[in-house]
Design an enzyme around this catalytic site. Structure first.
Site, PDB file in Angstrom:
ATOM      1  N   GLU A 421       0.924  -1.052   0.078  1.00 39.86           N
ATOM      2  CA  GLU A 421      -0.124  -0.148  -0.020  1.00 39.86           C
ATOM      3  C   GLU A 421       0.778   1.140   0.016  1.00 39.86           C
ATOM      4  O   GLU A 421       0.681   2.039   0.781  1.00 39.86           O
ATOM      5  CB  GLU A 421      -0.901  -0.020   1.229  1.00 39.86           C
ATOM      6  CG  GLU A 421      -1.888  -0.895   1.161  1.00 39.86           C
ATOM      7  CD  GLU A 421      -3.166  -0.688   0.233  1.00 39.86           C
ATOM      8  OE1 GLU A 421      -3.168   0.205  -0.742  1.00 39.86           O
ATOM      9  OE2 GLU A 421      -3.999  -1.529   0.183  1.00 39.86           O
ATOM     10  N   GLU A 497      -3.562 -10.342   0.045  1.00 40.59           N
ATOM     11  CA  GLU A 497      -4.459 -10.547   1.016  1.00 40.59           C
ATOM     12  C   GLU A 497      -6.021 -10.852   0.640  1.00 40.59           C
ATOM     13  O   GLU A 497      -6.196 -10.565  -0.600  1.00 40.59           O
ATOM     14  CB  GLU A 497      -4.761  -9.071   1.597  1.00 40.59           C
ATOM     15  CG  GLU A 497      -3.271  -8.601   2.251  1.00 40.59           C
ATOM     16  CD  GLU A 497      -3.250  -7.245   2.918  1.00 40.59           C
ATOM     17  OE1 GLU A 497      -4.479  -6.605   3.243  1.00 40.59           O
ATOM     18  OE2 GLU A 497      -2.153  -6.419   3.015  1.00 40.59           O
TER      19      GLU A 497
HETATM   20  C1  IPT Z   1      -5.005  -3.782   3.832  1.00 41.99           C
HETATM   21  C2  IPT Z   1      -3.646  -3.549   4.215  1.00 41.99           C
HETATM   22  O1  IPT Z   1      -2.644  -3.813   3.299  1.00 41.99           O
HETATM   23  C3  IPT Z   1      -3.450  -4.110   5.524  1.00 41.99           C
HETATM   24  O2  IPT Z   1      -2.133  -3.814   6.049  1.00 41.99           O
HETATM   25  C4  IPT Z   1      -4.521  -4.115   6.439  1.00 41.99           C
HETATM   26  O3  IPT Z   1      -4.566  -2.789   6.904  1.00 41.99           O
HETATM   27  C5  IPT Z   1      -5.869  -4.585   5.652  1.00 41.99           C
HETATM   28  O4  IPT Z   1      -5.971  -3.787   4.704  1.00 41.99           O
HETATM   29  C6  IPT Z   1      -6.865  -4.300   6.582  1.00 41.99           C
HETATM   30  O5  IPT Z   1      -6.887  -5.043   8.064  1.00 41.99           O
HETATM   31  S1  IPT Z   1      -5.411  -2.399   2.628  1.00 41.99           S
HETATM   32  C7  IPT Z   1      -7.096  -2.233   2.552  1.00 41.99           C
HETATM   33  C8  IPT Z   1      -7.163  -0.876   1.679  1.00 41.99           C
HETATM   34  C9  IPT Z   1      -7.713  -3.205   1.859  1.00 41.99           C
END
Ligand code: IPT
Length: 993
Positions: A421, A497
């Site tokens: 990010e 993720e």
């Molecule tokens: C995403 C982040 O990369 C991760 O660090 C964490 O914050 C997660 O979200 C939420 O728990 S970024 C998000 C804009 C999808």
């Protein structure tokens, strides 16, 4: 040395980045400087304290550690931890940070031990300091550095006197220009949080080693090449030699050594000791031979397609923050292996290097991520983002260089990640170029490169499984630029993720996993995230609890969003982790519509000869027959199994009869697997062979009581038809319910996921349902019939309901209830649950025992049910609860055909479920939830320890509940697990015991 904490400049006065051998791997002397240091905290970087100040009357502070956690969990003398996700907790004005900038002055003294070798050099090594720091020896400033999760080495050689005592001074600021590039979603925690050592480097030492250990799967030959160019030797030294005693090979550094080897993979993490020597130093590295490649858009290890069934791991310890101990690291690795996780993304920075040693040894594929996140610029449409600012190029390239240099010898690392990010821009290209120059052998990952121009894999986060399916088929919507599009279309796809594991969830994991299996292009993904970062603290009464954002009185924070892992903060596996283990199982055993089980060997490299596949025919917990299946599947193959044809099935009885097949590991194949306990499950599945016998027809007559009320077996009603007593207990509440204490996913804090389920449910008044009775009477066949309408305020929608209570002939202690629920009016697209809630007077509700036949032993929901198997299970009501860090709906057990409650006074209540229909679908059993407190209390509590039993036993007897999804950040509940307001009919029998 003119740089300050607000300078955008690479570290100054430091040694060029190099590899970091595991502790004990080098023959050279080292001296740990860990321990109690002197410490004082100042409000600003201008501490006014000289580097020569010895600080003898200052406080003592443990190094490694974070100063905010010095006296956790009881006191916070040096400021509190603060939690922010995306937003910077200070004005976005790079490279400036607030004047109020807590700054720690650290002091320690050391003497070189008497046996410290003569000659050579002595380096001072920091494994991690958060965030910006200066290093001074004996009052002289020698270096400034940053890169919180990166090493820094300072050459002290010329400054050291034989036998003399030295004063080491380190000044560490909490905020610095580097805070703009370290905006990861975690607690802000400062200080020297990883070890500090002195490292002796003899003349002619092996300063850097780059290991290339490839494996040719067509020939079985490993090619070892220790990069001579990077073996920097001192004056008069000889070149390094390389030997692998186990393989009987030896040669000069720089020479390629080829020999037949057993390859390394996460499944079989075969390592060989590679001994690198010069006249003055020996370094022994545990090296795995393996080759990573991308062919035809498919990600291969040793020539075979692999799937990453991974998690994102932040470093976290509930008392120590990111100062994790080796024991904790091992615990994480073993917990991952035991739950069939085969990959880790080191979100969002290089982990402590020992963690990577463990990944090599136990077998985990790693995406090693650079220490870079600038998420807070997102709100400004990335304007001013360091990732696209030439002033930052050197700093960012330095960071990724230090990452690759430190870690490149690890077999476990299969990709480099440029960061998380951090938006797009010119520095992405600069970093990618730097990585390729250092290590062309591994693909590059960075999700923030939206057009994938500078990376080797197409990466996304939180795409839903339908989109992932399209990507798997290669038919995703095109990028605007045709060249970028065709390049990306030829890439493997990874979800860096997905399946956001906040609170109760993630739902929908199995849908993703099925897509991964269907399409070669899909490399798999990394669940967000491994562990809830709940920091232990005590409340006013001294009770410990897991604190999240705001619990330290921070005024600008992101609350519970820090608690979104598969492990609770104390590393108790959450039901989400158990679900993960079942979904990720290497030997998947799944029921098929035709009444068979499909057994799939999902290993890429190994057959299933290490597993014993056994079956049990059982009625609830009663074993009727057992057997084994003579089954060895080659990697990647599958077969269909069915119950033996001569299996004698019993007549339908009280409990369903299941045929359960389990694959368990019966032998450990190597030392690395010695931790596997006998009976370690590699996969399980089952078939329902005999449904339980139907409940007898009730056919009894309610009696009318003198006070105008009614009695039906163990149930008493007043004249209005209100249930007053059941099983000898006063009834406090009984009615239809459609609400639940919202989960984090129901609340949906992620704005981009549309409006929250919870919001819609509240609008429909589900949280304030009240009942109006329209009629009470005894039917011709003797049942008490109560017509009611259940509805919330301010809406015309409601549930027209008929409760029909009837005693059971020949069973004076039993009563049957048939509930018919008919939704009227307009309802939101989902409701939380459909069933009845019952609150019984029970002072020791928490200690009540419960034995149930149904799915278990742990909670399950419509989209998180792979781990639940049919059988009979038992618990107390207290143990039935899942203590999510932020209290919410939990504990539902599905498919329950019967449950026996054993109260502490020796009495009991049995509940049997008869026919249940939801809409047009009929199903076996109900969903049962039991609590010693109400849903309202559960909803109101901020932390689990605030929940106290209220003297009642709360039961939910539901036909169905809405799934859980992962909308806290990802997609909501998919159509296959949504609960709509639909007609429900449910038959229950209550029997007093
Ligand atoms: C995403 C982040 O990369 C991760 O660090 C964490 O914050 C997660 O979200 C939420 O728990 S970024 C998000 C804009 C999808």
């Amino acid at each position: 040395m003119t740089t300050t904490h607000e300078s955008v400049a690479t570290p100054d006065g430091v040694v060029a980045p190099r590899f970091r051998p595991p502790a004990g791997a080098s023959s050279s002397a080292t001296l740990s400087l860990d321990g109690e240091w002197r410490f004082r905290l100042f409000p600003h970087p201008e501490t006014g304290v000289d580097h020569a100040e010895r600080g003898e009357d200052w406080d003592r502070l443990a190094v490694p550690g974070h100063w905010q956690l010095a006296e956790a969990p009881h006191a916070w003398p040096y400021g509190v931890p603060e939690y922010n996700n995306v937003l910077y907790p200070f004005p976005v004005d790079p490279p400036h940070v607030p004047d109020d900038n807590p700054t720690g002055e650290y002091r320690t003294t050391f003497r070189l031990p008497a046996d410290w070798p003569e000659g050579g050099r002595t380096l001072l090594r920091f494994e991690g300091v958060d965030s910006w720091f200066q290093v001074a020896l004996d009052g002289e400033l020698l270096a400034t550095s940053h890169g919180s999760r990166l090493p820094t080495e300072v050459d002290l050689t010329d400054k050291l006197r034989d036998g003399g005592e030295h004063l080491l001074a380190v000044r560490v600021t909490k905020w610095s220009a580097m805070s703009y590039v370290e905006d990861q979603d975690q607690w802000w925690l400062s200080g020297i949080f990883r070890s500090v050592t002195l490292e002796h480097r003899p003349d002619g030492a092996i300063d850097d080693v780059r290991v290339h250990a490839g494996y040719d799967h067509t020939t079985g030959v490993g090619a070892l090449w220790v990069d001579a160019a990077t073996v920097v030797t001192g004056p008069g030294a000889v070149a390094a030699r390389v030997a692998v005693p186990e393989l009987g090979i030896e040669g000069a550094a720089g020479e390629e050594l080829r020999v037949a080897v057993e390859p390394w993979s996460a499944e079989q993490p075969r390592l060989y000791d590679v001994v690198v020597t010069t006249d003055t130093e020996t370094v022994t590295l545990a090296v795995g031979f393996r080759t990573v490649s991308i062919e035809d858009g498919v990600f291969l290890v040793n020539g075979r397609p692999i799937k990453l069934r991974g998690v994102n791991r932040h470093e976290f310890d509930p008392l120590r923050g990111r100062a994790v101990t080796p024991e904790r690291m091992l615990e994480d690795v073993l917990l991952m292996k035991r739950h069939h996780i085969n990959a880790v993304r080191t979100s969002h920075y290089p982990p402590h290097p020992h963690f990577l040693d463990l990944c090599d040894r136990y077998g985990l594929y790693v995406i090693d991520e650079n220490d870079l996140e600038t998420h807070g610029f997102l709100g400004e449409s990335w304007a001013g983002n360091p990732t696209d600012d030439p002033a930052w190029t050197e700093v960012l390239v330095d960071r990724v260089t230090r990452t690759v240099r430190r870690d490149a010898h690890h077999a476990s690392i299969i990709m480099w990640s440029l960061g998380n990010e951090a938006g797009g821009g010119r520095n992405v290209r600069a970093m990618a170029d730097a990585v390729r120059a250092l290590d062309p052998s591994r693909p590059i990952h960075y999700e923030g490169d939206y057009s994938s121009d500078d990376v080797d894999v197409y990466s996304r986060m939180y795409a839903d499984s339908a989109e992932v399916e399209l990507i798997g088929q290669g038919i995703e919507p095109p990028l605007e630029r045709a060249d970028a599009d065709s390049r990306r279309r030829a890439m493997p796809f990874v979800l860096c993720e997905y399946a956001h594991a906040m609170g109760n969830g993630p739902g929908g994991l199995a849908d993703y996993d099925a897509a991964f299996d269907r399409h070669a292009r899909l490399l798999g993904g990394f669940i967000w995230e491994w562990i809830d970062h709940g920091l232990t603290r005590t409340d006013a009464d001294g009770v410990e609890f897991a604190a999240y954002g705001g619990d330290f009185g921070e005024r600008f924070h992101d609350g519970t969003f820090i608690a979104d892992g598969l492990l609770l903060p104390d590393r108790t596996p959450s039901p989400g982790l158990l679900e993960t283990a079942a979904v990720f199982a290497p030997i998947r055993i799944d029921a098929q519509p035709d009444g068979t089980l499909l057994v799939r060997n999902r290993y890429a490299f190994r057959d299933t000869s290490h597993a014993e596949v056994g079956w049990t025919l059982h009625r609830g917990a009663e074993v009727l027959a057992t057997g084994t299946l003579d089954l060895v599947l080659e990697a990647g193959t599958e077969t269909v199994v069915r119950p033996p044809s001569d299996l004698v099935l019993p007549e339908p009885g009280e409990a369903p009869v299941w045929w359960t097949v389990r694959a368990v590991q019966h032998k450990a194949e190597s030392l690395e697997e010695a931790w596997l306990e006998p009976g370690f499950e590699l996969g399980a599945g089952q078939l329902l062979l005999v449904e339980p016998a139907s409940l007898t027809a009730p056919a009894g007559r309610v009696s009318t009581e003198a006070d105008g009320g009614f009695r039906a077996g163990p149930a008493r009603f007043d004249g209005r038809g209100d249930l007053r007593e059941l099983a000898g207990r006063t009834v406090h509440d009984f009615r239809v319910d459609a609400w639940r204490a919202p989960t984090d996913n129901d609340r949906r804090p992620a704005k981009w996921q549309g409006s929250a389920d919870e919001e819609k449910w509240r609008e429909a008044g589900l949280h304030l349902l009240a009942e109006r009775k329209n009629g009470v009477g005894v039917s011709a066949d003797g049942a008490l019939e109560i017509d009611a309408r259940i509805a919330g305020p301010a809406t015309r929608a409601g549930f027209a309901t008929r409760y029909r209570w009837q005693p059971v002939t020949d069973a004076p202690d039993a009563v049957d209830l048939v509930v018919d629920i008919r939704p009227e009016g307009r309802w939101p697209e989902s409701v939380a649950r459909l069933g009845v809630v019952l609150a019984l007077d029970e002072p020791t509700a928490a200690e009540t025992g419960v034995r149930w036949t149904g799915l278990g032993p742990d909670e399950s929901y419509a989209d998180s049910k792979q781990a639940a198997l049919g059988g009979s299970w038992q618990h107390t009501v207290a143990d039935w609860q899942t203590r999510y860090t932020h209290p919410q709906e939990n504990g539902a057990r599905r498919g329950v055909t019967s449950a026996v409650l054993s109260f502490t006074d020796g009495t009991g209540l049995r509940i049997d479920a008869g026919d249940v229909t939801v809409g047009a679908r009929s199903q076996l059993g109900i969903e049962l939830s039991l609590r010693p407190w109400s849903d309202d209390a559960l909803d109101r509590a901020a932390h689990p320890h605030e929940l106290v039993p209220d003297g009642r036993l709360w039961l939910h007897l539901d036909a169905a509940q809405h799934g859980v999804g992962s909308a806290a950040c990802g997609p909501g509940v998919l159509a296959n697990a949504q609960l709509h307001a639909a007609p429900v009919r449910m038959r229950l029998r209550f029997t007093t015991l």
